[in-house]
Design a protein around this motif. Structure first.
Motif, PDB file in Angstrom:
ATOM      1  N   LYS A  17      -8.856  -5.393   8.588  1.00 19.85           N
ATOM      2  CA  LYS A  17      -7.938  -4.252   7.478  1.00 19.85           C
ATOM      3  C   LYS A  17      -8.514  -3.639   7.077  1.00 19.85           C
ATOM      4  CE  LYS A  17      -4.691  -6.392   6.177  1.00 19.85           C
ATOM      5  NZ  LYS A  17      -4.089  -7.418   5.504  1.00 19.85           N
ATOM      6  N   ALA A  18      -8.647  -2.556   7.252  1.00 17.93           N
ATOM      7  CA  ALA A  18      -9.083  -1.130   5.524  1.00 17.93           C
ATOM      8  C   ALA A  18      -8.768  -0.408   5.462  1.00 17.93           C
ATOM      9  CB  ALA A  18     -10.301  -1.225   6.520  1.00 17.93           C
ATOM     10  N   GLN A  19      -8.763   0.068   4.096  1.00 18.00           N
ATOM     11  CA  GLN A  19      -7.966   1.519   3.774  1.00 18.00           C
ATOM     12  C   GLN A  19      -9.085   2.680   4.196  1.00 18.00           C
ATOM     13  OE1 GLN A  19      -5.075   1.407   2.115  1.00 18.00           O
ATOM     14  NE2 GLN A  19      -5.764  -0.649   2.494  1.00 18.00           N
ATOM     15  N   GLU A  38      -4.109   2.731   6.018  1.00 12.68           N
ATOM     16  CA  GLU A  38      -4.596   1.495   5.841  1.00 12.68           C
ATOM     17  C   GLU A  38      -4.629   1.217   7.941  1.00 12.68           C
ATOM     18  OE1 GLU A  38      -3.146  -2.812   4.545  1.00 12.68           O
ATOM     19  OE2 GLU A  38      -2.422  -2.600   6.361  1.00 12.68           O
ATOM     20  N   THR A  59      -6.347  -1.190  10.935  1.00 15.31           N
ATOM     21  CA  THR A  59      -6.115  -2.314  11.270  1.00 15.31           C
ATOM     22  C   THR A  59      -6.715  -1.990  13.191  1.00 15.31           C
ATOM     23  OG1 THR A  59      -4.487  -2.687  12.745  1.00 15.31           O
ATOM     24  CG2 THR A  59      -4.745  -3.384  10.022  1.00 15.31           C
ATOM     25  N   HIS A 109     -12.444   4.422   0.439  1.00 13.49           N
ATOM     26  CA  HIS A 109     -11.570   5.239   0.617  1.00 13.49           C
ATOM     27  C   HIS A 109     -11.700   6.034  -0.034  1.00 13.49           C
ATOM     28  CE1 HIS A 109      -9.373   3.004  -1.501  1.00 13.49           C
ATOM     29  NE2 HIS A 109      -8.023   3.328  -1.102  1.00 13.49           N
TER      30      HIS A 109
END
Length: 187
Positions: A12-14, A23, A25, A76
């Motif tokens: 999971k990342a911004q 977001e 994934t 981000h």
């Protein structure tokens, strides 16, 4: 250990794209072809030339049903600042993923631990979330986005024609190979 043939691990990342945060994934990498392009850092030298070149191929990739995800260990927020302050990066339309926790860089085995940066690496991922291609370059060696387009076309062809193989420099419409006993030693 090679990731070819392996499923992308959960993450999971911004990210930043088109003046908004989102977001991302591993699920976003499924049901389409994806290219994940790691680069060492924002506000550097080779990286903007590669991202600009990738942007120049973005329409071609979209026509092939491919989404592009660029990733560095920056946040981000840093991606947005770079986008706002660089004429080159301001043109970028694809997703720019932040990886300050190094989760993605570790999942893809491209983290340079002592520097906290990612290798210059490209991953081609099929609609099932399986890695079909990997290329990793030294930090001072930029990539050619047109080669990514060619590799995607070959990967898509082989997925649709699993009993065939694409030879070196294969271009869409060219002859393919049909591996088998009759072909051994005849190339």
């Amino acid at each position: 250990m090679s990731l070819v043939g392996k499923e992308v691990l959960p993450f999971k990342a911004q990210a930043f794209q088109n003046n908004r945060f989102l977001e991302v994934t591993e699920e976003d990498l499924k049901d389409q072809w994806s290219v994940v392009v790691f680069y060492p850092a924002d506000f550097t030298f080779v990286c903007p030339t590669e991202l600009k070149d990738l942007q120049s191929q973005y329409d071609n990739l979209k026509e092939l049903g491919v989404e592009v995800y660029s990733v560095s260990t920056d946040t981000h927020y840093t991606h947005k600042a770079w986008h706002d302050n660089s004429q080159t990066i301001n043109e970028i339309e694809f997703v720019m993923v932040g990886d300050p926790s190094h989760e993605l860089s570790k999942n893809f085995n491209v983290l340079i631990e002592e520097e906290g940066l990612a290798d210059r690496a490209t991953f081609i991922i099929d609609p099932d979330g399986i890695v079909q291609g990997v290329e990793i370059n030294a930090g001072n060696l930029g990539r050619d986005a047109s080669a990514i387009v060619s590799k995607i076309k070959a990967a898509q062809y082989v997925r649709e024609n699993p009993n065939e193989a694409c030879p070196a420099k294969w271009q869409e419409g060219n002859k393919t190979l049909k591996p088998g006993v009759d072909l051994v030693g005849k190339i």
